[in-house]
Design an enzyme around this catalytic site. Structure first.
Site, short mmCIF file in Angstrom:
data_model
loop_
_atom_site.label_atom_id
_atom_site.label_comp_id
_atom_site.label_asym_id
_atom_site.label_seq_id
_atom_site.Cartn_x
_atom_site.Cartn_y
_atom_site.Cartn_z
N ASP A 31 0.85 -1.18 0.00
CA ASP A 31 0.00 0.00 0.00
C ASP A 31 0.90 1.24 0.00
O ASP A 31 1.84 1.31 0.78
CB ASP A 31 -0.89 -0.01 1.25
N ILE A 32 0.60 2.21 -0.88
CA ILE A 32 1.44 3.41 -0.95
C ILE A 32 1.03 4.46 0.10
O ILE A 32 1.68 5.49 0.24
CB ILE A 32 1.46 4.04 -2.36
N ASN A 83 -13.69 -4.11 3.20
CA ASN A 83 -14.89 -3.27 3.31
C ASN A 83 -15.78 -3.43 2.09
O ASN A 83 -15.28 -3.59 0.98
CB ASN A 83 -14.49 -1.80 3.45
N HIS A 89 -16.84 2.18 4.56
CA HIS A 89 -15.48 2.71 4.35
C HIS A 89 -14.77 2.17 3.11
O HIS A 89 -13.55 2.26 3.03
CB HIS A 89 -14.60 2.51 5.59
N GLN A 90 -15.51 1.65 2.13
CA GLN A 90 -14.87 1.20 0.89
C GLN A 90 -14.66 2.41 -0.02
O GLN A 90 -15.61 3.13 -0.33
CB GLN A 90 -15.73 0.16 0.18
N HIS A 96 -10.92 -5.77 -2.28
CA HIS A 96 -9.52 -5.81 -1.87
C HIS A 96 -9.43 -6.08 -0.38
O HIS A 96 -10.31 -5.69 0.39
CB HIS A 96 -8.77 -4.53 -2.25
N PHE A 97 -8.39 -6.78 -0.02
CA PHE A 97 -8.12 -7.10 1.38
C PHE A 97 -6.88 -6.34 1.80
O PHE A 97 -5.89 -6.31 1.08
CB PHE A 97 -7.88 -8.61 1.55
#
Length: 134
Positions: A31-32, A83, A89-90, A96-97
């Site tokens: 994750d960036i 989510n 909160h998506q 995606h996990f």
């Protein structure tokens, strides 16, 4: 695949990513905007916005890869977050996990858990309703 989806663009290689793992069904990358060191995203290559839209074989591999990444990082405490929908909160409409290491109380995922007492009769009704639809 969806032409407008950022994760589909990452899968196609149109947007670069820091790939941890890739197969015909799954892509995992760092994750960036991490919550902690090692925060990773694991996604099915099949495009679907919500969990119930993803074929079971795709989900099985996603979870297996998530487990392998946790082991490879040697994380002792971590969260797996997924989510479904904006109010849940998506932000990206592609399943995606998140694998989020929790090295201490300050870093990683912070979650509130506002429980409330449940009516036992209502729980029993809900149980029967869910079981009848499985």
């Amino acid at each position: 695949m969806s032409a407008a989806c950022i994760f589909c663009k990452i899968i196609k290689g149109d947007i670069p990513s820091l790939k941890i793992f890739e197969s015909s069904k799954t892509l995992a990358f760092l994750d960036i905007g991490p919550l902690s060191k090692g925060h990773s995203l694991i996604i099915p290559k099949y495009h679907g916005a919500k969990l119930h839209e993803i074929p079971d074989d795709q989900l099985a591999e996603v979870l297996s890869v998530t487990k392998k990444i946790a082991i490879a990082q040697g994380v002792e405490d971590y969260n797996i977050l997924q989510n479904n929908g904006r109010i849940a909160h998506q932000e990206v409409d592609h399943v995606h996990f998140h694998l989020i290491p929790k090295p201490n109380k300050e870093e990683g995922l912070t979650v509130g858990w506002p429980t409330k007492p449940a009516d036992k009769d209502e729980l029993k009704k809900l149980l029967e309703e869910i079981k009848s639809k499985m």
